[in-house]
Design a protein around this motif. Structure first.
Motif, PDB file in Angstrom:
ATOM      1  N   GLY A 197       0.816  -1.216   0.000  1.00 46.89           N
ATOM      2  CA  GLY A 197       0.000   0.000   0.000  1.00 46.89           C
ATOM      3  C   GLY A 197       0.845   1.261   0.000  1.00 46.89           C
ATOM      4  O   GLY A 197       0.546   2.226  -0.711  1.00 46.89           O
ATOM      5  N   ALA A 198       1.908   1.258   0.776  1.00 44.94           N
ATOM      6  CA  ALA A 198       2.789   2.421   0.810  1.00 44.94           C
ATOM      7  C   ALA A 198       3.471   2.627  -0.537  1.00 44.94           C
ATOM      8  O   ALA A 198       3.615   3.764  -1.002  1.00 44.94           O
ATOM      9  N   MET A 199       3.864   1.541  -1.191  1.00 43.73           N
ATOM     10  CA  MET A 199       4.483   1.664  -2.512  1.00 43.73           C
ATOM     11  C   MET A 199       3.474   2.120  -3.567  1.00 43.73           C
ATOM     12  O   MET A 199       3.846   2.749  -4.549  1.00 43.73           O
ATOM     13  N   ARG A 200       2.214   1.809  -3.351  1.00 39.37           N
ATOM     14  CA  ARG A 200       1.176   2.261  -4.278  1.00 39.37           C
ATOM     15  C   ARG A 200       1.126   3.779  -4.344  1.00 39.37           C
ATOM     16  O   ARG A 200       0.783   4.360  -5.373  1.00 39.37           O
ATOM     17  N   SER A 201       1.514   4.439  -3.259  1.00 38.53           N
ATOM     18  CA  SER A 201       1.492   5.902  -3.236  1.00 38.53           C
ATOM     19  C   SER A 201       2.493   6.513  -4.209  1.00 38.53           C
ATOM     20  O   SER A 201       2.409   7.698  -4.521  1.00 38.53           O
ATOM     21  N   LEU A 202       3.448   5.720  -4.700  1.00 35.49           N
ATOM     22  CA  LEU A 202       4.384   6.231  -5.709  1.00 35.49           C
ATOM     23  C   LEU A 202       3.672   6.519  -7.025  1.00 35.49           C
ATOM     24  O   LEU A 202       4.163   7.308  -7.834  1.00 35.49           O
ATOM     25  N   PHE A 203       2.525   5.897  -7.241  1.00 32.44           N
ATOM     26  CA  PHE A 203       1.790   6.043  -8.486  1.00 32.44           C
ATOM     27  C   PHE A 203       0.492   6.812  -8.333  1.00 32.44           C
ATOM     28  O   PHE A 203      -0.235   6.999  -9.301  1.00 32.44           O
ATOM     29  N   THR A 204       0.179   7.212  -7.116  1.00 35.30           N
ATOM     30  CA  THR A 204      -1.051   7.964  -6.856  1.00 35.30           C
ATOM     31  C   THR A 204      -0.700   9.234  -6.093  1.00 35.30           C
ATOM     32  O   THR A 204       0.436   9.431  -5.668  1.00 35.30           O
ATOM     33  N   ASN A 205      -1.678  10.080  -5.899  1.00 37.29           N
ATOM     34  CA  ASN A 205      -1.467  11.319  -5.143  1.00 37.29           C
ATOM     35  C   ASN A 205      -1.978  11.170  -3.712  1.00 37.29           C
ATOM     36  O   ASN A 205      -2.610  12.063  -3.168  1.00 37.29           O
ATOM     37  N   VAL A 206      -1.711  10.029  -3.120  1.00 38.74           N
ATOM     38  CA  VAL A 206      -2.146   9.750  -1.749  1.00 38.74           C
ATOM     39  C   VAL A 206      -0.904   9.618  -0.871  1.00 38.74           C
ATOM     40  O   VAL A 206       0.126   9.120  -1.314  1.00 38.74           O
ATOM     41  N   ARG A 207      -1.005  10.076   0.356  1.00 34.89           N
ATOM     42  CA  ARG A 207       0.127   9.953   1.281  1.00 34.89           C
ATOM     43  C   ARG A 207       0.470   8.490   1.496  1.00 34.89           C
ATOM     44  O   ARG A 207      -0.400   7.628   1.548  1.00 34.89           O
ATOM     45  N   TRP A 208       1.774   8.208   1.669  1.00 35.74           N
ATOM     46  CA  TRP A 208       2.243   6.827   1.760  1.00 35.74           C
ATOM     47  C   TRP A 208       1.650   6.103   2.948  1.00 35.74           C
ATOM     48  O   TRP A 208       1.274   4.949   2.861  1.00 35.74           O
ATOM     49  N   TRP A 209       1.575   6.779   4.091  1.00 35.00           N
ATOM     50  CA  TRP A 209       1.073   6.123   5.286  1.00 35.00           C
ATOM     51  C   TRP A 209      -0.426   5.860   5.182  1.00 35.00           C
ATOM     52  O   TRP A 209      -0.919   4.845   5.669  1.00 35.00           O
ATOM     53  N   TYR A 210      -1.170   6.763   4.553  1.00 38.41           N
ATOM     54  CA  TYR A 210      -2.611   6.559   4.377  1.00 38.41           C
ATOM     55  C   TYR A 210      -2.874   5.386   3.434  1.00 38.41           C
ATOM     56  O   TYR A 210      -3.711   4.529   3.701  1.00 38.41           O
ATOM     57  N   SER A 211      -2.135   5.365   2.347  1.00 37.04           N
ATOM     58  CA  SER A 211      -2.280   4.281   1.385  1.00 37.04           C
ATOM     59  C   SER A 211      -1.888   2.946   2.009  1.00 37.04           C
ATOM     60  O   SER A 211      -2.524   1.917   1.762  1.00 37.04           O
ATOM     61  N   GLY A 212      -0.845   2.941   2.823  1.00 38.64           N
ATOM     62  CA  GLY A 212      -0.413   1.726   3.504  1.00 38.64           C
ATOM     63  C   GLY A 212      -1.446   1.216   4.488  1.00 38.64           C
ATOM     64  O   GLY A 212      -1.738   0.018   4.533  1.00 38.64           O
ATOM     65  N   ILE A 213      -2.015   2.116   5.270  1.00 38.23           N
ATOM     66  CA  ILE A 213      -3.043   1.718   6.238  1.00 38.23           C
ATOM     67  C   ILE A 213      -4.296   1.230   5.521  1.00 38.23           C
ATOM     68  O   ILE A 213      -4.920   0.241   5.938  1.00 38.23           O
ATOM     69  N   GLU A 214      -4.655   1.904   4.422  1.00 38.56           N
ATOM     70  CA  GLU A 214      -5.825   1.483   3.661  1.00 38.56           C
ATOM     71  C   GLU A 214      -5.656   0.049   3.141  1.00 38.56           C
ATOM     72  O   GLU A 214      -6.550  -0.795   3.288  1.00 38.56           O
ATOM     73  N   MET A 215      -4.498  -0.244   2.555  1.00 39.01           N
ATOM     74  CA  MET A 215      -4.252  -1.577   2.035  1.00 39.01           C
ATOM     75  C   MET A 215      -4.202  -2.602   3.175  1.00 39.01           C
ATOM     76  O   MET A 215      -4.701  -3.723   3.031  1.00 39.01           O
ATOM     77  N   LEU A 216      -3.611  -2.229   4.288  1.00 42.15           N
ATOM     78  CA  LEU A 216      -3.544  -3.125   5.446  1.00 42.15           C
ATOM     79  C   LEU A 216      -4.936  -3.491   5.937  1.00 42.15           C
ATOM     80  O   LEU A 216      -5.240  -4.662   6.160  1.00 42.15           O
ATOM     81  N   LEU A 217      -5.801  -2.491   6.077  1.00 40.49           N
ATOM     82  CA  LEU A 217      -7.142  -2.756   6.575  1.00 40.49           C
ATOM     83  C   LEU A 217      -7.976  -3.564   5.580  1.00 40.49           C
ATOM     84  O   LEU A 217      -8.692  -4.493   5.962  1.00 40.49           O
ATOM     85  N   LEU A 218      -7.871  -3.226   4.303  1.00 41.49           N
ATOM     86  CA  LEU A 218      -8.635  -3.966   3.294  1.00 41.49           C
ATOM     87  C   LEU A 218      -8.137  -5.413   3.197  1.00 41.49           C
ATOM     88  O   LEU A 218      -8.926  -6.335   3.011  1.00 41.49           O
ATOM     89  N   GLY A 219      -6.826  -5.604   3.289  1.00 43.42           N
ATOM     90  CA  GLY A 219      -6.279  -6.951   3.244  1.00 43.42           C
ATOM     91  C   GLY A 219      -6.602  -7.762   4.476  1.00 43.42           C
ATOM     92  O   GLY A 219      -6.768  -8.976   4.412  1.00 43.42           O
ATOM     93  N   ALA A 220      -6.717  -7.110   5.609  1.00 40.40           N
ATOM     94  CA  ALA A 220      -7.017  -7.799   6.860  1.00 40.40           C
ATOM     95  C   ALA A 220      -8.466  -8.259   6.907  1.00 40.40           C
ATOM     96  O   ALA A 220      -8.789  -9.249   7.569  1.00 40.40           O
ATOM     97  N   VAL A 221      -9.323  -7.533   6.205  1.00 38.04           N
ATOM     98  CA  VAL A 221     -10.735  -7.908   6.184  1.00 38.04           C
ATOM     99  C   VAL A 221     -10.882  -9.180   5.405  1.00 38.04           C
ATOM    100  O   VAL A 221     -11.501 -10.122   5.720  1.00 38.04           O
TER     101      VAL A 221
END
Length: 83
Positions: free
Chosen positions: A59-83
Motif C-alpha cells: 500500500g505504501a508503494m502504491r502511493s508512488l503512483f497515486t497522489n495519496v500519502r504513503w502512510w494513508y495508502s499503507g493503512i488502507e491496504m492493510l485494513l482492506l487486506g485484513a478484512v
C-alpha cells in the motif's frame, strides 16, 4: 506496428512477467516462517505479522503512483487486506 508499441511504452510480455513475479514474491511472504527452522508454535503468528507488514508495504508503494500519502495508502491496504 512495433514502432507504435515502442512509442506507447507498452511491452505486454514484460508487464506480464513483472506482475507474475510480484504475485510470487507477495504470495511467498506468509510462507517464510515455515521455511526457517525454529519453534513451531510461533510460525503461524510470524506468518500473520509478515503478511500484515507486506500489505502495508504494498500500500505504501502504491502511493508512488497515486497522489495519496504513503502512510494513508499503507493503512488502507492493510485494513482492506485484513478484512
Amino acid at each position: 506496428m512495433a514502432a507504435q508499441r515502442d512509442r506507447s511504452g507498452a511491452a505486454p510480455l514484460r508487464h506480464a512477467f513483472a506482475t507474475f513475479a510480484a504475485f510470487v514474491v507477495a504470495g511467498a511472504v506468509p510462507l517464510l516462517p515455515y521455511l526457517v527452522p525454529g519453534t513451531r508454535e510461533a510460525r503461524f503468528a510470524w506468518s500473520i505479522v509478515l503478511t500484515l507488514l507486506a500489505l502495508f508495504a504494498v500500500g505504501a508503494m502504491r502511493s508512488l503512483f497515486t497522489n495519496v500519502r504513503w502512510w494513508y495508502s499503507g493503512i488502507e491496504m492493510l485494513l482492506l487486506g485484513a478484512v
